[in-house]
Each structure stands twice: as C-alpha cells, then as structure tokens.
Design an enzyme around this catalytic site. Structure first.
Site, PDB file in Angstrom:
ATOM      1  N   SER A 119      -0.317  -8.230  -0.267  1.00  0.00           N
ATOM      2  CA  SER A 119       0.448  -7.378   0.642  1.00  0.00           C
ATOM      3  C   SER A 119      -0.192  -7.382   2.042  1.00  0.00           C
ATOM      4  O   SER A 119      -0.319  -8.453   2.640  1.00  0.00           O
ATOM      5  CB  SER A 119       0.567  -5.973   0.041  1.00  0.00           C
ATOM      6  OG  SER A 119       1.546  -5.232   0.720  1.00  0.00           O
ATOM      7  N   ASP A 198      10.258  -6.872  -6.210  1.00  0.00           N
ATOM      8  CA  ASP A 198       9.338  -6.177  -5.309  1.00  0.00           C
ATOM      9  C   ASP A 198      10.151  -5.251  -4.405  1.00  0.00           C
ATOM     10  O   ASP A 198      11.053  -5.684  -3.684  1.00  0.00           O
ATOM     11  CB  ASP A 198       8.602  -7.233  -4.480  1.00  0.00           C
ATOM     12  CG  ASP A 198       7.485  -6.650  -3.629  1.00  0.00           C
ATOM     13  OD1 ASP A 198       7.691  -5.567  -3.031  1.00  0.00           O
ATOM     14  OD2 ASP A 198       6.433  -7.288  -3.539  1.00  0.00           O
ATOM     15  N   HIS A 231       5.745  -4.874  -6.835  1.00  0.00           N
ATOM     16  CA  HIS A 231       4.680  -5.036  -5.846  1.00  0.00           C
ATOM     17  C   HIS A 231       3.320  -4.554  -6.382  1.00  0.00           C
ATOM     18  O   HIS A 231       2.332  -4.616  -5.659  1.00  0.00           O
ATOM     19  CB  HIS A 231       5.062  -4.219  -4.597  1.00  0.00           C
ATOM     20  CG  HIS A 231       4.336  -4.610  -3.342  1.00  0.00           C
ATOM     21  ND1 HIS A 231       4.538  -5.808  -2.709  1.00  0.00           N
ATOM     22  CD2 HIS A 231       3.393  -3.957  -2.598  1.00  0.00           C
ATOM     23  CE1 HIS A 231       3.763  -5.886  -1.635  1.00  0.00           C
ATOM     24  NE2 HIS A 231       3.047  -4.774  -1.543  1.00  0.00           N
TER      25      HIS A 231
END
Lengths: 259, 259
Positions: A119, A198, A231
């Site tokens: 991320s 995600d 995620h």
C-alpha cells in the site's frame, strides 16, 4: 526509531539478501512482523528482512489527527514543508541510515539489497527504487499506491509534505518515475500483486496507470491480479513468500549496489 | 460465540481434513488467524482450519480479574462448579456443537477430523483427543500444558472449574489419560513441538512428564525440542505448517470418526 529485523539462522552463513519491507498507513514496524508470515520463506531463501516504522515517532514529532497524514503516514519521502521538514525525512532513513545502522552493529551482512512494500509502503518501495538506482537491485509491491499525484491519499500527503510544486510531486510518483528511468532499470522486471476485491482499488490504487507507464517506457511489469483478495494483511500474508522467493531468485551476478 | 474458519479454495473439491486449533490463555479466535501463518499450508494440504474462542464470552458469563482464569481461560473442559457450570462447557462446544454448526451451515465438509493446540490449547487438544477417541484421528500440540494436575496454571483452573475431586482432575490430565488409553490410540503417534527458551517450560509445561506417561503406555510420542524458541506466536508460526502437513499425511484409510 524502532524497527524489526529478521535474520535467518543459516548455520553461520550470511543472509544473501537484505530485503526492506515498507508497511502501509497506520502500521508500525510490528504489523508485518506479527502478521506477515514471512519468516519461513526468509529462512528458506536466505533473506534478512528489515522492517522500518512508517514514520518518525514521539511527542516532539509533528502530527495531525488523521490516519493518513502525520505519524504512521510518512509516505517515505523527504518533507520540505513546515512543520514536517524537521523529522519527516524517511527517505534518508530507509535508504541509508537504517541499513548502515544494522550493518555497523553487525546485525546482518548481505551482499544484495532489494525493497518491497504494501500500500503506502508499496509506493515508498517504488519511488525509493527509482530515485536511488544504486541502492536496490529489485523492487516489488503488494497493492501499492502507484499514482499518488492523482489519488486522494497521495494528493493530501504530497500537498502536506511537499507543498504545491507539481515537479516535487512527480519526483515521488512511480508513474512519472517509470517514464524517466533509464539504464539497467529499464530491463529489470518489477512484480506487483493486487487483490481484485481490494476496497481501495478503484479510488486509491489504480494499478492500470502504472501498467501503462511501464509499457510506455519498456519496463517489464509482472502485475498479478487475484480475485477474492482484499487490502488486508491476509492478502499480504498470502503472497509474502512468493515475493521473498522472487527477490531471492532475481539477484545480479555482479553486485553493484552501493549506498 | 465467535470463531474463525479457514476453508481452502480447492477448485470445488472439499477439504480433506477439518483441523481444530485451540488457542492458549488470553487469546481469542483471532490470534492464530492473524498471527499463525497457517493458511498457505492449509491450501497446500487441503485442510480446513477451525479456530474456536478460548472461553464463553459476554456480560452474563462468569469471570474473574485474572488472565489465567475465567474468560479467555476455559481450559476446554466441562465445569462442574458454580458460578462456572452454566457457561463453561467448552468441551461439548469444541467436540460437537461447533463442528455440527459449520457442517450444517455447509461451510465445510471434510472426511477427516483432527485437533491441535498451543499451550492451554495444547492441553485442550490432548484431553479432548483422549476423552473422545471417536472424534479425532490425530492430535498434536505446540508447547502444551501436559501435566495440569501438578502445575500452577492447571491446579488453579481445575480447582476453580472442577472442585477438589482429584479423579475429576485426572480425567482432564494428559499424563493420566495417556496411561488409561487403549485400542487404536495406543499405536497412533502424537506430535509435540516445544521451544527450549520457553519462559514457562520448567514451571508450567514439563513435557518430560508426558514423555514418561507415553513411554509407560507405549504411545509413540514425537517430541521435538527447539533451542532458541520461546512461548510466543513466533514459535507457533514457525511450526504451524509442519503440524498441518503432519496431520494431513497421517489420515486413516478407513474413516471411523463420528461425533
């Protein structure tokens, strides 16, 4: 600054690779240490894993009451704006100071270095790799922010830490950096894994923009998309071993990395 | 009651084995889910992992302000004493009610069942295996409490939940159960892994007592001791895949397990 470091027990042999893992928003150095499921693969492939924190910390360090700015959210850059400039110098810390510390303390000696992240940490891994071509042999990322200049997380952070100068923004934006890169980096593959469920995919991540940027400059990108994955660290844990293996199998014969 | 359940994606095939993992003191169903690093091995070996909580929960449920008694510390038995008797019936829950729930909800259908656990959960796995010989094909444990009748954790819990009757204590004590066991269980190997730098080894765990009990009754015990490992989830994570593989490779040809 606290950090995690996993050094595999290789019966006296040094680890081959020092792999830096950069974490995402709200994490500390501990998240990947406890939830990453990385260590068995590190032992198998002779990899030492260096796990920095996501920002400077402490009462004297500037902060703001938002999860995506300030402490826990450095974006791994060199801040130029007040009040951030004094402490938010994570670029230098990750690229030079922390590796120098672990080497000078004899915690690890590895011939090769590479970097990965998740991320915001995927963004950090990508921009540090492009900006410091002599520091890392390879880069990979899990659900990275690849186009920070055009997504809300990146725009807020860049405005805060770098001001309004769009040249400064682009100098930390993987989509721009990919198009400026030259030399060996043009032929080195980059691996990205992305979950298709995600929750940040469409608004914050936009991997297709990095795919286009790599295609335009000829960088081989191995973008693997996975239905059903979100995620979270369950996603990270699911592909961590594959990334560690990928890094360990793509080491140069001639080591040229320097600080 | 909350629980974790990992069902591997096997392209339409059922998982072969439903493996129950019992956690240790202070844990919930979440600890092993986030920190166990189990899921890649579950996919590789076709194992569904069932992760119950460590006790009943809720405002109506008896509790005490100690980490090793009450909520978070059921010891997976059937309490006979007040005020515990009403809710502390984890034995029935783990052995029968929860597996029936996940099957009737069509969450998983596996031909085989086995059980493992860590610390207090290792004790639970061992006593449930011995007490319910038709429920589980195999048992393994990571740093288990094996002699609860003679160590402080076990004595406090047994006195609280079972009263002063030493026959009741022995009926949940693996060292006693091993010596009473008969039939097929006498020839089935049990695997235990134990860290030698475990801070609870000498006072609470005492694996040598279970080793003696197994030797006395002829049960093959594979006790693997590991220098440098403590009692934490880093230890659990390091040997979880080996335990999942062990369970999946030791399945009977003729399935006889029933509830």
């Amino acid at each position: 600054m606290r950090f995690g470091l996993f050094v595999p027990d290789l019966n006296g042999r040094d680890a081959t690779l020092l792999l830096t893992y950069l974490s995402g928003l709200t994490c500390t150095y501990e998240n990947v240490m406890t939830k990453g499921g990385a260590f068995a693969a590190c032992v198998e492939h002779g990899v030492a894993l260096l796990m920095p924190d996501t920002s400077p910390r402490g009462e004297q360090v500037a902060d703001v009451d938002q999860y995506d700015l300030g402490q826990g959210a450095s974006f791994y850059l060199s801040a130029t704006q007040e009040p951030w400039r004094a402490h938010y110098q994570m670029e230098r810390y990750v690229v030079a100071e922390l590796p120098a510390l672990v080497e000078s303390a004899n915690l690890v000696h590895a011939r090769h270095r590479s970097i990965m992240g998740h991320s915001m940490g995927g963004l950090g891994a990508l921009h540090l790799y492009f900006r410091h071509p002599n520091c890392y042999e390879r880069v990979s990322a899990l659900s990275p922010i690849v186009a920070p200049s055009v997504v809300p997380w990146g725009q807020a952070a860049f405005r805060t830490y770098l001001g309004e100068d769009c040249n400064a923004w682009h100098s930390y934006d993987p989509c721009h950096l990919a198009q400026r890169c030259h030399g060996e980096q043009l032929s080195k593959a980059i691996r990205i894994d992305q979950g298709l469920d995600d929750e940040f995919l469409v608004r914050q991540l936009k991997p297709e923009l990095f795919e286009q940027a790599c295609a335009a400059s000829g960088i081989p990108l191995d973008l693997q998309c996975h239905p059903g994955f979100d995620h979270s660290y369950f996603f990270v844990q699911s592909f961590m071993a594959a990334h560690i293996q990928w890094h360990s199998q793509n080491l140069s014969q001639n080591v040229k990395t320097t600080q």
